[in-house]
Design an enzyme around this catalytic site. Structure first.
Site, short mmCIF file in Angstrom:
data_model
loop_
_atom_site.label_atom_id
_atom_site.label_comp_id
_atom_site.label_asym_id
_atom_site.label_seq_id
_atom_site.Cartn_x
_atom_site.Cartn_y
_atom_site.Cartn_z
N GLY A 61 2.86 -0.59 4.10
CA GLY A 61 3.33 0.53 4.28
C GLY A 61 4.38 0.66 3.29
N GLY A 62 5.30 1.33 4.86
CA GLY A 62 6.23 1.72 3.96
C GLY A 62 7.64 0.60 3.86
N ASN A 92 0.56 -1.28 0.04
CA ASN A 92 0.26 0.24 0.25
C ASN A 92 1.00 1.17 0.03
OD1 ASN A 92 -2.09 2.05 0.80
ND2 ASN A 92 -2.15 1.55 2.25
N TRP A 93 1.01 1.94 -0.87
CA TRP A 93 2.17 3.22 -1.22
C TRP A 93 1.26 4.34 -0.54
CZ3 TRP A 93 4.23 2.47 -6.74
CH2 TRP A 93 4.30 0.20 -7.08
N LYS A 94 0.42 4.81 -0.25
CA LYS A 94 -0.08 5.86 -0.03
C LYS A 94 0.18 7.20 -0.80
CE LYS A 94 -0.16 3.34 4.79
NZ LYS A 94 0.42 3.37 5.73
N SER A 136 3.52 -1.63 9.78
CA SER A 136 4.65 -1.98 10.44
C SER A 136 5.48 -3.55 10.65
CB SER A 136 4.68 -1.34 12.13
OG SER A 136 5.15 -0.59 12.48
N GLU A 158 -5.62 -4.64 10.21
CA GLU A 158 -4.44 -3.70 10.84
C GLU A 158 -4.52 -2.94 12.38
OE1 GLU A 158 -1.95 -2.51 6.62
OE2 GLU A 158 -4.46 -1.26 6.95
N GLU A 218 -7.04 5.28 7.13
CA GLU A 218 -6.64 6.23 7.38
C GLU A 218 -7.78 6.69 6.39
OE1 GLU A 218 -3.37 5.53 5.48
OE2 GLU A 218 -1.66 5.47 7.37
N HIS A 272 -9.26 1.27 4.57
CA HIS A 272 -8.14 1.60 5.61
C HIS A 272 -8.32 2.55 6.77
CE1 HIS A 272 -4.14 2.94 6.11
NE2 HIS A 272 -3.63 1.69 5.63
N GLY A 312 2.89 2.70 10.79
CA GLY A 312 3.29 3.34 10.55
C GLY A 312 4.07 3.73 11.40
P1 PGA Z 1 2.67 0.80 7.50
O1 PGA Z 1 2.05 0.38 7.01
O2 PGA Z 1 3.20 -0.90 6.99
O3 PGA Z 1 3.70 1.64 6.84
O4 PGA Z 1 2.82 0.24 9.08
C1 PGA Z 1 0.33 -0.13 6.86
C2 PGA Z 1 -0.51 -0.06 6.07
O5 PGA Z 1 -1.29 1.45 6.06
O6 PGA Z 1 -1.37 -0.76 5.48
#
Ligand code: PGA
Length: 255
Positions: free
Chosen positions: A233-234, A9-11, A212, A166, A96, A94, A172
């Site tokens: 994500g990251g 997930n590159w956001k 994470s 999640e 966010e 998600h 993050g």
């Molecule tokens: P993260 O993000 O791996 O940077 O914690 C995960 C996500 O939001 O899908």
């Protein structure tokens, strides 16, 4: 046998050109890991260049959201019809989007239906905040999100859905959830699916962990009975880390 699925997930990262360049570098490095389903989810604007760069690759493309509406006066929104041919998956729910875009369980339910109506496969995300977690109410809370999000979804449609657990406090933050705890919650989610549908559907549905996830902890998550992959994500923004995640999944659960 559930085929593990890892989705990046590159956001709000990478331009259209950067996304294409990234997957051109990533694709040959991921080619050997055929036992794992691999997905990248770039921003909407980068979907065409990414899909084109992956036209001859097994890596699949996902979108990060979709409108619940078919079309019309919804400034800034992207419909499921617009994603057809560009994306196979779409992340829905998600945290966010729940937090910054005010998406409720009800909206998420409509988005899942809109996606399915256009042949997109939802990656349906859910998770609790720290207060809920510390009160020991995670499964009750997440179970409620599952029930609400899947309201009216048929047993047949469940075959196209991936779930992603999640915990919000782990996204993050570098504070990943304990793997045994993540297994307990994903197992509990599987139990909710069994109560809503059947043992077979519960057994077949893939449940990712997210929050994470890094090369250093991936194998531990993948060794858990109920965790069938990761929503990342990251670490998915770095080619070598993405490869290490898939490699760890292949070594633990790959066919
Ligand atoms: P993260 O993000 O791996 O940077 O914690 C995960 C996500 O939001 O899908």
């Amino acid at each position: 046998m559930r085929v593990p699925i890892i989705a990046g997930n590159w956001k709000m990262n990478k331009t259209a050109a950067e996304a294409a360049a990234f997957v051109r570098e990533l694709a040959p490095k991921l080619a050997p890991f055929t036992g794992i389903e691999r997905v990248v989810c770039p921003p909407f604007i980068a979907l065409p260049t990414t899909a084109e760069a992956l036209a001859h690759s097994e890596i699949k493309v996902g979108a990060q959201n979709v409108s619940e509406h078919e079309k019309g006066a919804y400034t800034s929104q992207i419909s499921a019809a617009m994603l057809e041919g560009l994306a196979e998956y779409v992340i829905i729910g998600h945290s966010e989007c729940r937090e910054y875009l005010g998406e409720t369980d009800d909206v998420i339910n409509r988005k899942i239906k809109a996606a399915l109506a256009h042949g997109l496969k939802p990656i349906f995300a859910m998770g609790e905040n720290l207060t809920v977690n510390e009160a020991g109410e995670t499964l009750a809370f997440v179970g409620g999100q599952v029930r609400a999000g899947l309201e009216g979804i048929t047993a047949e449609q469940m075959q196209s859905i991936v779930l992603a657990y999640e915990p919000i406090w782990a996204i993050g933050t570098g504070k990943s959830a304990n793997a045994q705890f993540a297994n307990e919650i994903t197992g509990g989610i599987r139990g909710v699916i069994e109560s809503l549908y059947s043992a077979t559907i519960a057994d077949d549905i893939r449940i990712q962990y997210g929050g994470s996830v890094k090369p250093a902890n991936m194998a531990e998550y993948m060794s858990q009975e109920h965790i069938d992959g990761a929503l990342v994500g990251g670490a998915s923004l770095i080619v070598d880390d993405f490869v290490s995640l898939v490699q760890a999944a292949q070594e633990t659960k790959g066919a």
